[in-house]
Write a protein that holds these residues in place. Structure first.
Motif: not given
Length: 322
Positions: A171-177, A193-194
Protein backbone atom coordinates in the motif's frame (compact mmCIF):
# COMPACT_ATOMS: atom_id res chain seq x y z
CA UNK A 1 13.95 -14.21 23.46
CA UNK A 2 13.35 -10.55 22.67
CA UNK A 3 14.27 -8.95 19.35
CA UNK A 4 16.69 -6.72 21.27
CA UNK A 5 18.65 -9.76 22.47
CA UNK A 6 18.50 -11.30 19.00
CA UNK A 7 19.94 -8.08 17.58
CA UNK A 8 22.79 -8.34 20.10
CA UNK A 9 23.52 -11.93 19.01
CA UNK A 10 23.69 -10.77 15.40
CA UNK A 11 25.67 -7.60 16.10
CA UNK A 12 28.26 -9.45 18.21
CA UNK A 13 28.33 -12.38 15.76
CA UNK A 14 27.53 -14.78 18.59
CA UNK A 15 24.69 -16.76 17.08
CA UNK A 16 23.01 -19.53 19.06
CA UNK A 17 23.10 -23.10 17.75
CA UNK A 18 19.32 -23.33 17.21
CA UNK A 19 16.72 -20.61 16.74
CA UNK A 20 13.01 -21.23 16.47
CA UNK A 21 11.25 -18.36 14.65
CA UNK A 22 7.45 -18.36 14.60
CA UNK A 23 4.54 -15.93 14.35
CA UNK A 24 2.37 -14.08 11.86
CA UNK A 25 4.67 -11.11 11.18
CA UNK A 26 6.42 -12.78 8.24
CA UNK A 27 7.96 -9.51 7.06
CA UNK A 28 9.91 -9.04 10.29
CA UNK A 29 10.69 -12.76 10.55
CA UNK A 30 12.25 -12.86 7.07
CA UNK A 31 14.11 -9.61 7.78
CA UNK A 32 15.88 -11.26 10.71
CA UNK A 33 16.68 -14.34 8.65
CA UNK A 34 18.42 -12.03 6.17
CA UNK A 35 20.27 -10.32 9.05
CA UNK A 36 21.60 -13.69 10.18
CA UNK A 37 22.69 -14.55 6.63
CA UNK A 38 24.72 -11.33 6.46
CA UNK A 39 26.83 -12.39 9.44
CA UNK A 40 28.46 -14.96 7.15
CA UNK A 41 31.21 -13.71 4.82
CA UNK A 42 30.33 -16.19 2.12
CA UNK A 43 27.33 -18.51 1.84
CA UNK A 44 27.32 -21.21 -0.81
CA UNK A 45 24.12 -23.22 -1.23
CA UNK A 46 24.81 -26.89 -0.64
CA UNK A 47 28.26 -26.19 0.83
CA UNK A 48 27.82 -24.10 3.99
CA UNK A 49 24.22 -22.99 3.45
CA UNK A 50 21.31 -25.44 3.42
CA UNK A 51 17.54 -25.15 3.14
CA UNK A 52 15.52 -28.05 4.51
CA UNK A 53 11.84 -28.91 4.74
CA UNK A 54 9.77 -31.96 5.68
CA UNK A 55 11.09 -33.88 2.65
CA UNK A 56 14.76 -33.81 3.71
CA UNK A 57 14.76 -32.84 7.41
CA UNK A 58 16.24 -36.26 8.27
CA UNK A 59 19.58 -35.06 6.89
CA UNK A 60 19.84 -32.20 9.41
CA UNK A 61 22.27 -33.84 11.80
CA UNK A 62 24.54 -35.20 9.05
CA UNK A 63 24.74 -31.73 7.45
CA UNK A 64 25.60 -30.00 10.72
CA UNK A 65 28.30 -32.47 11.76
CA UNK A 66 30.09 -32.81 8.40
CA UNK A 67 33.08 -30.66 7.35
CA UNK A 68 32.75 -28.61 4.16
CA UNK A 69 35.16 -26.68 1.93
CA UNK A 70 34.43 -23.59 4.07
CA UNK A 71 35.03 -25.44 7.34
CA UNK A 72 32.55 -26.48 10.00
CA UNK A 73 30.48 -23.28 10.19
CA UNK A 74 27.15 -23.70 8.43
CA UNK A 75 23.76 -22.02 8.31
CA UNK A 76 20.72 -24.25 7.93
CA UNK A 77 17.22 -22.85 7.34
CA UNK A 78 14.39 -25.27 8.12
CA UNK A 79 10.85 -24.49 6.95
CA UNK A 80 7.43 -26.10 6.72
CA UNK A 81 7.95 -29.18 8.86
CA UNK A 82 5.03 -28.54 11.24
CA UNK A 83 7.65 -29.65 13.81
CA UNK A 84 7.08 -33.24 12.69
CA UNK A 85 10.66 -34.42 12.97
CA UNK A 86 13.06 -35.77 15.59
CA UNK A 87 13.28 -32.63 17.74
CA UNK A 88 15.50 -34.34 20.33
CA UNK A 89 18.40 -34.36 17.82
CA UNK A 90 18.66 -30.58 18.24
CA UNK A 91 20.41 -31.19 21.57
CA UNK A 92 23.36 -32.66 19.63
CA UNK A 93 23.90 -29.45 17.67
CA UNK A 94 25.52 -27.69 20.64
CA UNK A 95 28.70 -29.58 19.83
CA UNK A 96 28.81 -28.24 16.26
CA UNK A 97 29.62 -24.87 14.69
CA UNK A 98 26.32 -24.77 12.81
CA UNK A 99 23.41 -22.40 13.28
CA UNK A 100 19.96 -23.79 12.53
CA UNK A 101 16.97 -21.51 12.09
CA UNK A 102 13.65 -23.35 12.26
CA UNK A 103 10.73 -21.36 10.85
CA UNK A 104 7.03 -22.09 11.42
CA UNK A 105 4.59 -19.18 10.85
CA UNK A 106 1.77 -21.07 12.59
CA UNK A 107 2.34 -23.12 15.70
CA UNK A 108 0.08 -24.66 18.32
CA UNK A 109 1.64 -23.93 21.69
CA UNK A 110 -0.36 -26.75 23.29
CA UNK A 111 1.44 -29.51 21.38
CA UNK A 112 4.22 -31.69 22.76
CA UNK A 113 6.41 -30.71 19.77
CA UNK A 114 6.21 -27.04 20.71
CA UNK A 115 7.03 -27.79 24.34
CA UNK A 116 10.03 -29.87 23.31
CA UNK A 117 11.49 -27.29 20.95
CA UNK A 118 11.18 -24.48 23.49
CA UNK A 119 13.58 -26.43 25.71
CA UNK A 120 16.15 -27.03 22.98
CA UNK A 121 16.02 -23.86 20.88
CA UNK A 122 16.20 -20.11 21.37
CA UNK A 123 12.62 -19.10 20.57
CA UNK A 124 11.61 -15.79 18.99
CA UNK A 125 7.96 -14.97 18.38
CA UNK A 126 7.24 -12.47 15.60
CA UNK A 127 3.78 -11.15 16.39
CA UNK A 128 1.79 -8.90 14.08
CA UNK A 129 1.82 -5.30 15.26
CA UNK A 130 -1.01 -4.06 17.45
CA UNK A 131 -3.26 -1.51 15.75
CA UNK A 132 -1.73 1.55 17.46
CA UNK A 133 1.86 0.37 16.88
CA UNK A 134 1.08 -0.30 13.22
CA UNK A 135 -0.33 3.25 12.88
CA UNK A 136 2.93 4.65 14.28
CA UNK A 137 4.79 2.54 11.70
CA UNK A 138 2.59 3.93 8.88
CA UNK A 139 3.38 7.52 9.87
CA UNK A 140 7.10 6.81 10.25
CA UNK A 141 7.41 5.21 6.80
CA UNK A 142 5.29 7.75 4.91
CA UNK A 143 6.86 10.71 6.71
CA UNK A 144 10.15 9.36 5.41
CA UNK A 145 8.80 9.97 1.90
CA UNK A 146 7.75 13.48 3.02
CA UNK A 147 4.05 12.58 2.90
CA UNK A 148 1.99 14.04 5.75
CA UNK A 149 -0.21 11.62 7.71
CA UNK A 150 -2.27 12.45 10.78
CA UNK A 151 -2.64 9.96 13.65
CA UNK A 152 -6.32 9.56 12.77
CA UNK A 153 -5.64 8.75 9.10
CA UNK A 154 -2.78 6.37 9.94
CA UNK A 155 -5.06 4.51 12.36
CA UNK A 156 -7.81 4.41 9.71
CA UNK A 157 -5.40 2.94 7.15
CA UNK A 158 -4.36 0.15 9.50
CA UNK A 159 -7.95 -0.59 10.47
CA UNK A 160 -9.37 -0.86 6.94
CA UNK A 161 -6.27 -2.28 5.22
CA UNK A 162 -4.07 -4.34 7.54
CA UNK A 163 -1.62 -4.09 10.47
CA UNK A 164 0.64 -6.57 8.63
CA UNK A 165 3.94 -4.90 7.67
CA UNK A 166 4.46 -6.99 4.56
CA UNK A 167 1.03 -6.10 3.18
CA UNK A 168 1.35 -2.46 4.23
CA UNK A 169 4.46 -2.11 2.08
CA UNK A 170 2.33 -2.83 -1.01
CA UNK A 171 0.00 0.00 0.00
CA UNK A 172 2.94 2.35 0.68
CA UNK A 173 4.13 1.83 -2.90
CA UNK A 174 0.74 2.90 -4.26
CA UNK A 175 0.55 5.95 -2.00
CA UNK A 176 4.09 7.11 -2.83
CA UNK A 177 3.36 6.73 -6.55
CA UNK A 178 0.03 8.57 -6.22
CA UNK A 179 1.13 11.51 -4.04
CA UNK A 180 3.94 14.04 -4.29
CA UNK A 181 6.35 15.15 -1.58
CA UNK A 182 4.53 17.48 0.79
CA UNK A 183 1.09 16.06 0.00
CA UNK A 184 -1.23 14.84 2.75
CA UNK A 185 -2.71 11.37 2.88
CA UNK A 186 -6.48 11.35 3.50
CA UNK A 187 -9.11 8.72 4.17
CA UNK A 188 -10.60 9.36 0.72
CA UNK A 189 -7.25 8.60 -0.94
CA UNK A 190 -6.93 5.40 1.09
CA UNK A 191 -10.43 4.33 0.01
CA UNK A 192 -9.56 5.16 -3.59
CA UNK A 193 -6.23 3.38 -4.07
CA UNK A 194 -5.66 0.93 -1.20
CA UNK A 195 -6.88 -2.65 -0.85
CA UNK A 196 -9.40 -2.91 1.95
CA UNK A 197 -9.71 -6.06 4.05
CA UNK A 198 -12.72 -8.30 3.60
CA UNK A 199 -14.00 -7.30 7.05
CA UNK A 200 -13.76 -3.60 6.05
CA UNK A 201 -15.74 -4.28 2.87
CA UNK A 202 -18.41 -6.16 4.80
CA UNK A 203 -18.53 -3.26 7.27
CA UNK A 204 -19.36 -1.05 4.29
CA UNK A 205 -22.38 -3.29 3.67
CA UNK A 206 -23.38 -3.03 7.34
CA UNK A 207 -22.88 0.77 7.36
CA UNK A 208 -25.25 1.14 4.40
CA UNK A 209 -27.80 -1.17 6.02
CA UNK A 210 -27.77 1.03 9.12
CA UNK A 211 -27.98 4.18 6.98
CA UNK A 212 -31.12 2.69 5.37
CA UNK A 213 -29.33 2.55 2.00
CA UNK A 214 -30.22 -1.06 1.44
CA UNK A 215 -30.06 -0.78 -2.34
CA UNK A 216 -26.39 0.24 -1.97
CA UNK A 217 -25.83 -2.55 0.58
CA UNK A 218 -27.27 -5.12 -1.84
CA UNK A 219 -25.03 -3.77 -4.63
CA UNK A 220 -21.93 -4.06 -2.40
CA UNK A 221 -23.00 -7.57 -1.39
CA UNK A 222 -23.34 -8.53 -5.07
CA UNK A 223 -19.88 -7.06 -5.77
CA UNK A 224 -18.37 -9.21 -3.03
CA UNK A 225 -20.07 -12.32 -4.43
CA UNK A 226 -18.93 -11.52 -7.98
CA UNK A 227 -15.39 -11.20 -6.60
CA UNK A 228 -15.84 -14.85 -5.55
CA UNK A 229 -16.10 -14.10 -1.85
CA UNK A 230 -17.72 -17.13 -0.22
CA UNK A 231 -21.22 -16.21 0.94
CA UNK A 232 -20.64 -18.17 4.16
CA UNK A 233 -17.77 -15.84 5.10
CA UNK A 234 -19.91 -12.75 4.43
CA UNK A 235 -22.85 -14.02 6.45
CA UNK A 236 -20.61 -15.13 9.34
CA UNK A 237 -19.03 -11.65 9.61
CA UNK A 238 -22.45 -9.94 9.59
CA UNK A 239 -23.73 -12.45 12.16
CA UNK A 240 -20.66 -11.86 14.33
CA UNK A 241 -21.24 -8.09 14.32
CA UNK A 242 -24.89 -8.54 15.29
CA UNK A 243 -23.90 -10.92 18.07
CA UNK A 244 -21.28 -8.48 19.37
CA UNK A 245 -23.83 -5.67 19.21
CA UNK A 246 -26.20 -7.83 21.26
CA UNK A 247 -23.46 -8.56 23.82
CA UNK A 248 -22.64 -4.85 24.09
CA UNK A 249 -26.30 -4.01 24.78
CA UNK A 250 -26.59 -6.72 27.44
CA UNK A 251 -23.36 -5.68 29.16
CA UNK A 252 -24.42 -2.04 29.14
CA UNK A 253 -27.72 -2.95 30.78
CA UNK A 254 -25.95 -5.05 33.40
CA UNK A 255 -23.38 -2.36 34.21
CA UNK A 256 -26.14 0.25 34.57
CA UNK A 257 -28.13 -2.03 36.86
CA UNK A 258 -25.04 -2.62 39.01
CA UNK A 259 -24.04 1.06 38.81
CA UNK A 260 -20.47 0.36 37.74
CA UNK A 261 -18.25 1.33 34.85
CA UNK A 262 -17.04 -1.38 32.50
CA UNK A 263 -14.51 -1.33 29.65
CA UNK A 264 -16.89 -3.09 27.28
CA UNK A 265 -14.43 -3.61 24.40
CA UNK A 266 -11.83 -5.17 26.70
CA UNK A 267 -14.34 -7.25 28.65
CA UNK A 268 -15.86 -8.72 25.47
CA UNK A 269 -12.54 -8.96 23.65
CA UNK A 270 -13.74 -6.80 20.75
CA UNK A 271 -11.23 -5.07 18.46
CA UNK A 272 -11.23 -1.33 19.37
CA UNK A 273 -11.95 -0.35 15.74
CA UNK A 274 -14.89 -2.76 15.56
CA UNK A 275 -16.19 -1.53 18.91
CA UNK A 276 -16.02 2.11 17.80
CA UNK A 277 -18.15 1.21 14.77
CA UNK A 278 -20.66 -0.79 16.79
CA UNK A 279 -20.88 1.86 19.52
CA UNK A 280 -22.19 4.35 16.96
CA UNK A 281 -25.13 2.14 15.97
CA UNK A 282 -25.97 0.31 19.20
CA UNK A 283 -28.85 2.63 20.06
CA UNK A 284 -30.53 1.94 16.72
CA UNK A 285 -31.43 -1.60 17.80
CA UNK A 286 -33.23 -2.86 20.87
CA UNK A 287 -32.17 -6.05 22.62
CA UNK A 288 -35.43 -7.61 21.43
CA UNK A 289 -34.78 -6.71 17.79
CA UNK A 290 -31.26 -8.13 17.96
CA UNK A 291 -32.57 -11.36 19.47
CA UNK A 292 -35.05 -11.59 16.60
CA UNK A 293 -32.30 -11.09 14.00
CA UNK A 294 -30.00 -13.64 15.66
CA UNK A 295 -32.81 -16.21 15.61
CA UNK A 296 -33.39 -15.43 11.93
CA UNK A 297 -29.70 -16.03 11.30
CA UNK A 298 -29.79 -19.37 13.15
CA UNK A 299 -32.71 -20.54 11.02
CA UNK A 300 -31.08 -19.22 7.83
CA UNK A 301 -27.82 -21.02 8.65
CA UNK A 302 -29.66 -24.33 9.18
CA UNK A 303 -31.88 -23.99 6.08
CA UNK A 304 -29.02 -22.99 3.76
CA UNK A 305 -26.90 -25.94 4.93
CA UNK A 306 -29.63 -28.52 4.27
CA UNK A 307 -30.71 -26.95 0.98
CA UNK A 308 -34.03 -25.45 2.10
CA UNK A 309 -32.90 -21.87 1.47
CA UNK A 310 -30.69 -20.14 -1.10
CA UNK A 311 -27.64 -18.76 0.73
CA UNK A 312 -27.61 -15.41 -1.11
CA UNK A 313 -31.37 -14.79 -1.15
CA UNK A 314 -31.66 -15.85 2.48
CA UNK A 315 -28.97 -13.38 3.56
CA UNK A 316 -30.63 -10.59 1.56
CA UNK A 317 -33.91 -11.39 3.28
CA UNK A 318 -32.28 -10.91 6.70
CA UNK A 319 -30.64 -7.67 5.55
CA UNK A 320 -34.08 -6.42 4.56
CA UNK A 321 -35.22 -7.01 8.16
CA UNK A 322 -32.33 -5.08 9.68
Amino acid sequence: MSLKLLDEDIKNNKLQHVYFFFGDDLFELERYVEKIKKTYNNLELGVNFFQLDKSNIDSLLDICTSVSFFGEEKLVIVKDTKLKFNIEQLSELKNTKSTVVIIEPEVDKRTSEYKKITKLATCVEFSELKIKDAAVYVRKVLNGYKIQVSEEVALYMVEVCTPNKQLLINEFRKIVAYLKEGDTLTKDIIDKICVRTLDAKIFDVIDNIIAKKKDVAFKELDDLIQAKTYIGVISSVIYKQLKQLYQIKLLEEKSRAENRKVDIAQTLGINPFVYSKLAKIKDMYSVGKLEELLLEFAQYDLNSKIGLDDAVLGLKRIIALM
